[in-house]
Structures are given as structure tokens and as C-alpha cells.
Design a protein around this motif. Structure first.
Motif, mmCIF file in Angstrom:
data_model
loop_
_atom_site.group_PDB
_atom_site.id
_atom_site.type_symbol
_atom_site.label_atom_id
_atom_site.label_comp_id
_atom_site.label_asym_id
_atom_site.label_seq_id
_atom_site.Cartn_x
_atom_site.Cartn_y
_atom_site.Cartn_z
ATOM 1 N N GLU A 67 56.659 41.061 126.655
ATOM 2 C CA GLU A 67 55.850 40.791 125.476
ATOM 3 C C GLU A 67 56.603 39.833 124.558
ATOM 4 N N VAL A 68 55.912 38.823 124.090
ATOM 5 C CA VAL A 68 56.489 37.871 123.134
ATOM 6 C C VAL A 68 55.653 37.934 121.865
ATOM 7 N N ARG A 69 56.308 38.150 120.743
ATOM 8 C CA ARG A 69 55.603 38.211 119.461
ATOM 9 C C ARG A 69 56.521 37.660 118.375
ATOM 10 N N HIS A 70 55.967 37.384 117.205
ATOM 11 C CA HIS A 70 56.784 36.906 116.098
ATOM 12 C C HIS A 70 56.402 37.632 114.817
ATOM 13 N N ASP A 71 57.376 37.719 113.926
ATOM 14 C CA ASP A 71 57.150 38.322 112.615
ATOM 15 C C ASP A 71 57.992 37.554 111.599
ATOM 16 N N THR A 72 58.243 38.165 110.471
ATOM 17 C CA THR A 72 58.942 37.450 109.396
ATOM 18 C C THR A 72 60.395 37.119 109.737
ATOM 19 N N VAL A 73 60.997 37.878 110.657
ATOM 20 C CA VAL A 73 62.420 37.661 110.947
ATOM 21 C C VAL A 73 62.654 36.737 112.136
ATOM 22 N N GLY A 74 61.634 36.522 112.954
ATOM 23 C CA GLY A 74 61.817 35.648 114.099
ATOM 24 C C GLY A 74 60.901 35.975 115.255
ATOM 25 N N VAL A 75 61.327 35.587 116.444
ATOM 26 C CA VAL A 75 60.532 35.774 117.664
ATOM 27 C C VAL A 75 61.180 36.844 118.529
ATOM 28 N N HIS A 76 60.378 37.821 118.949
ATOM 29 C CA HIS A 76 60.865 38.934 119.759
ATOM 30 C C HIS A 76 60.408 38.770 121.207
ATOM 31 N N LYS B 243 70.414 32.098 115.849
ATOM 32 C CA LYS B 243 71.075 33.377 116.036
ATOM 33 C C LYS B 243 70.211 34.260 116.944
ATOM 34 N N ILE B 244 70.875 35.011 117.823
ATOM 35 C CA ILE B 244 70.179 35.860 118.785
ATOM 36 C C ILE B 244 70.690 37.292 118.637
ATOM 37 N N ILE B 245 69.771 38.216 118.464
ATOM 38 C CA ILE B 245 70.135 39.627 118.302
ATOM 39 C C ILE B 245 69.519 40.420 119.451
ATOM 40 N N ILE B 246 70.363 41.149 120.166
ATOM 41 C CA ILE B 246 69.898 41.999 121.262
ATOM 42 C C ILE B 246 69.765 43.423 120.733
ATOM 43 N N GLU B 247 68.555 43.948 120.793
ATOM 44 C CA GLU B 247 68.273 45.284 120.266
ATOM 45 C C GLU B 247 68.068 46.275 121.412
ATOM 46 N N LEU C 54 65.792 39.158 119.969
ATOM 47 C CA LEU C 54 65.286 38.525 118.757
ATOM 48 C C LEU C 54 65.902 37.144 118.589
ATOM 49 N N ILE C 55 65.047 36.125 118.605
ATOM 50 C CA ILE C 55 65.466 34.765 118.271
ATOM 51 C C ILE C 55 65.184 34.599 116.784
ATOM 52 N N ALA C 56 66.230 34.630 115.999
ATOM 53 C CA ALA C 56 66.060 34.689 114.536
ATOM 54 C C ALA C 56 65.400 33.425 114.002
ATOM 55 N N ALA C 57 64.748 33.591 112.860
ATOM 56 C CA ALA C 57 64.105 32.470 112.191
ATOM 57 C C ALA C 57 65.139 31.398 111.882
#
Length: 247
Positions: A119-128, A165-169, A240-243
Motif C-alpha cells: 500500500e502506498v499513501r501520503h499524509d502530512t509527514v510524507g509518503v508511506h 529522510k527515510i524512516i523505517i517503522e 516513510l519517505i519524509a516530506a
């Protein structure tokens, strides 16, 4: 003892050699005809196949006006389908999400995406980019499956296109973990996220300064933990691919 009668000589043996010669001559002309006949439909089919794989769009050119190597490279870079052919570095979150979705769709077939629960989606912090944890890790473990490495390589190639910046959750369901090596869901989610980070650094050469690993355990479910199917949705890895303006 009577001398045996001398056998009658066959004067028609030359016909056998002549027949062999005619057969070979016929085969020769068949091959010559086949190699000298242009199959326009096959040529067009091949040309269109090359164009599709090089993302040049469906526009056809006459066979007699086939593009040279320079034209092919130029068209590939520019993109005939009107979409970006490289990561939109300064694009909005919606543009980045669209590029990521299209990129992964070209890399993975429908079966793979379904198995990954991609699933690919985006919100205020970036693209998930969300992946089912079961597609990357064995149940209750944090060492990656060998079969998952192809997918991680494909995602790593995507992430290497940007300097964001890339964040792995790491996410789990709310069921108590049953493991002698992992104390709780917090540790499991953390170790899984860290495993992905380490892989991206070591095998995809992603700059460690751009990476971070976070454990959310069961604190950010995307479905109620009331059925096995929903709990499977909650057990996931999110990238998360940060904004662009994230620090």
C-alpha cells in the motif's frame, strides 16, 4: 560346382543421387526465400515491445523510419507517457506518492503486490510504503526471509533515487509475543525496523544519515485487532519517505 550367375548391374542408381540433389536444392531455395521475406507485422510487434519496455509510450513509427540509439535514449529520459521518469525531488507529497506507486507497479507483478499487501499513501509527514511483516519476516522473528530480499532490493533502488529522510517503522498486533529471544512487541518491532535499515545501508548503500528506525509495537493499528485477518494487517513494516521540508 556351378558358377553362380553374375548379378544384373543396376544402371539407374544415379537417380538416387539426383533425387537427393533436388531435395537439397529445394531446401536451399526455401531457406533463401524465408530469410529474404520481411514480416512487417512481426517487425512492428518487436518495435512496440521495445518501446513499451523502454517507457516510450505506444506511438508507432514506420518500420522504414526506425529510431537510432540516440533517439531512443532521448525519448526514454524525457518520457513519452507524460509522467516523471525520475524521482520528483521537489514534488508535492501527492506527486511523490504517485511516482512511488507507478515505480513499484512496474517492478512488481500483481501477485507479488498482493502477497506483500503493498500500500502506498501520503499524509502530512510524507509518503508511506506499507508491507505485510509476514512477507519479510518469519512469525515472531526479526531475521529477514531470503525470499524477501528481491523486494527489498527493488525498494532500495527506489529509495536511492532521493536524498529525503527515510524512516523505517515496525508495527505489530496486540497479541503477547511468544519468544525466548524477544521480550515484547516493542522489541520485535524495533529489531525488525533495524534489520531493514541495516540491509539498506549495507546492500543498497543508502546514507545512514538519511535513515532511522522506529518501533510503534501495537500502538498504531490500521484495523481492529479482532480477527486473524485484521491482526495480519497490523503486523507490518512501513517505509516513510519524509516530506521535502522534513529535518
Amino acid at each position: 560346382m556351378r558358377r553362380s550367375r553374375e548379378e544384373h548391374e543396376n544402371h539407374e542408381r544415379w537417380l538416387v543421387s539426383y533425387a537427393d540433389f533436388i531435395t537439397l536444392l529445394f531446401a536451399f531455395f526455401v531457406v533463401m526465400y524465408a530469410t529474404s521475406t520481411n514480416n512487417i507485422d512481426k517487425q512492428k510487434e518487436f518495435e512496440n515491445s521495445v518501446r513499451v519496455n523502454l517507457k516510450l509510450g505506444a506511438a508507432e513509427k514506420p518500420v522504414s523510419a526506425a529510431p537510432n540509439a540516440g533517439e531512443i535514449i532521448a525519448e526514454y529520459i524525457q518520457g513519452k507517457d507524460g509522467g516523471p521518469e525520475s524521482f520528483p525531488q521537489k514534488g508535492s507529497k501527492a506527486e511523490v506518492a504517485d511516482y512511488v506507486s507507478r515505480y513499484l507497479s512496474k517492478q512488481m507483478d500483481a501477485t507479488t503486490k498482493n502477497e506483500l499487501n503493498l500500500e502506498v499513501r501520503h499524509d502530512t509527514v510524507g509518503v508511506h510504503v506499507s508491507l505485510a511483516a509476514s512477507s519479510v519476516f518469519p512469525e515472531g522473528e526479526y531475521k529477514m526471509k531470503r525470499a524477501s530480499l528481491k523486494v527489498l532490493n527493488q525498494i532500495g533502488e527506489l529509495l536511492s533515487q532521493t536524498n529525503r529522510k527515510i524512516i523505517i517503522e515496525g508495527h505489530t498486533d496486540n497479541q503477547p509475543i511468544k519468544s525466548q529471544t524477544v521480550a515484547s512487541n516493542w522489541e520485535l518491532a524495533s529489531l525488525r525496523a533495524t534489520s531493514v535499515v541495516r540491509y539498506l545501508i549495507k546492500y543498497q548503500n543508502i546514507d545512514p544519515k538519511r535513515l532511522a528506525a522506529i518501533s510503534y509495537a501495537d500502538q498504531k493499528p490500521i484495523a481492529p485487532n479482532d480477527t486473524p485477518e485484521n491482526r495480519a494487517k497490523n503486523r507490518r513494516i512501513e517505509i516513510l519517505i519524509a516530506a521535502d521540508n522534513a529535518k
